[in-house]
Scaffold this motif. Structure first.
Motif, mmCIF file in Angstrom:
data_model
loop_
_atom_site.group_PDB
_atom_site.id
_atom_site.type_symbol
_atom_site.label_atom_id
_atom_site.label_comp_id
_atom_site.label_asym_id
_atom_site.label_seq_id
_atom_site.Cartn_x
_atom_site.Cartn_y
_atom_site.Cartn_z
ATOM 1 N N GLU A 61 28.128 69.819 -1.008
ATOM 2 C CA GLU A 61 27.968 71.181 -0.533
ATOM 3 C C GLU A 61 28.419 72.158 -1.600
ATOM 4 N N ASP A 63 28.178 76.654 -1.878
ATOM 5 C CA ASP A 63 27.669 77.965 -1.488
ATOM 6 C C ASP A 63 26.779 77.878 -0.245
ATOM 7 N N ASN A 64 27.250 77.185 0.789
ATOM 8 C CA ASN A 64 26.557 77.015 2.074
ATOM 9 C C ASN A 64 25.208 76.325 1.942
ATOM 10 N N ARG A 65 25.036 75.521 0.927
ATOM 11 C CA ARG A 65 23.839 74.709 0.769
ATOM 12 C C ARG A 65 24.248 73.261 0.567
ATOM 13 N N GLU A 81 17.311 69.874 -1.031
ATOM 14 C CA GLU A 81 18.262 70.969 -0.878
ATOM 15 C C GLU A 81 17.963 71.695 0.430
ATOM 16 N N ARG A 82 19.010 72.030 1.181
ATOM 17 C CA ARG A 82 18.799 72.797 2.413
ATOM 18 C C ARG A 82 19.958 73.742 2.638
ATOM 19 N N GLU A 83 19.671 74.790 3.393
ATOM 20 C CA GLU A 83 20.699 75.769 3.765
ATOM 21 C C GLU A 83 21.519 75.161 4.907
ATOM 22 N N ASP A 84 22.821 75.225 4.822
ATOM 23 C CA ASP A 84 23.705 74.667 5.832
ATOM 24 C C ASP A 84 24.086 75.748 6.824
ATOM 25 N N GLU A 85 23.988 75.437 8.103
ATOM 26 C CA GLU A 85 24.375 76.384 9.143
ATOM 27 C C GLU A 85 25.890 76.478 9.214
ATOM 28 N N VAL A 86 26.399 77.689 9.300
ATOM 29 C CA VAL A 86 27.843 77.892 9.333
ATOM 30 C C VAL A 86 28.318 78.067 10.742
#
Length: 86
Positions: A61, A63-65, A81-86
């Motif tokens: 991980e 920067d929230n990815r 690569e994917r955006e991670d849900e916070v």
């Protein structure tokens, strides 16, 4: 006369060194703290799996990815690569 020149030289050098130390203290404790505060988190390694002796895959991980990479002795390649849900 030589003593006065040496004394002036030592005094000048001590003033310059003191000024450099003061500026580095200010830079370290005030300016850099505000420049990097909360912008990026640290890199977090989630998992590493070895496929062979010198080959593997890893997820980490930043920067929230989330990144999935493969690596061996010669290269590193980004697979996903994917955006991670916070």
């Amino acid at each position: 006369m030589d003593f006065e020149v040496i004394l002036k030289l030592v005094f000048s050098l001590s003033v310059v060194v003191g000024l450099l130390l003061f500026l580095s203290y200010i830079l370290k404790h005030y300016i850099l703290r505000f420049a990097t505060s909360g912008r990026f988190e640290d890199i977090k390694i989630r998992d590493v799996k070895f496929i062979g002796k010198d080959r593997g895959i890893a997820t980490f991980e930043f920067d929230n990815r989330v990144f999935l990479i493969s690596f061996d002795n010669n290269r590193i390649e980004k697979l996903y690569e994917r955006e991670d849900e916070v």
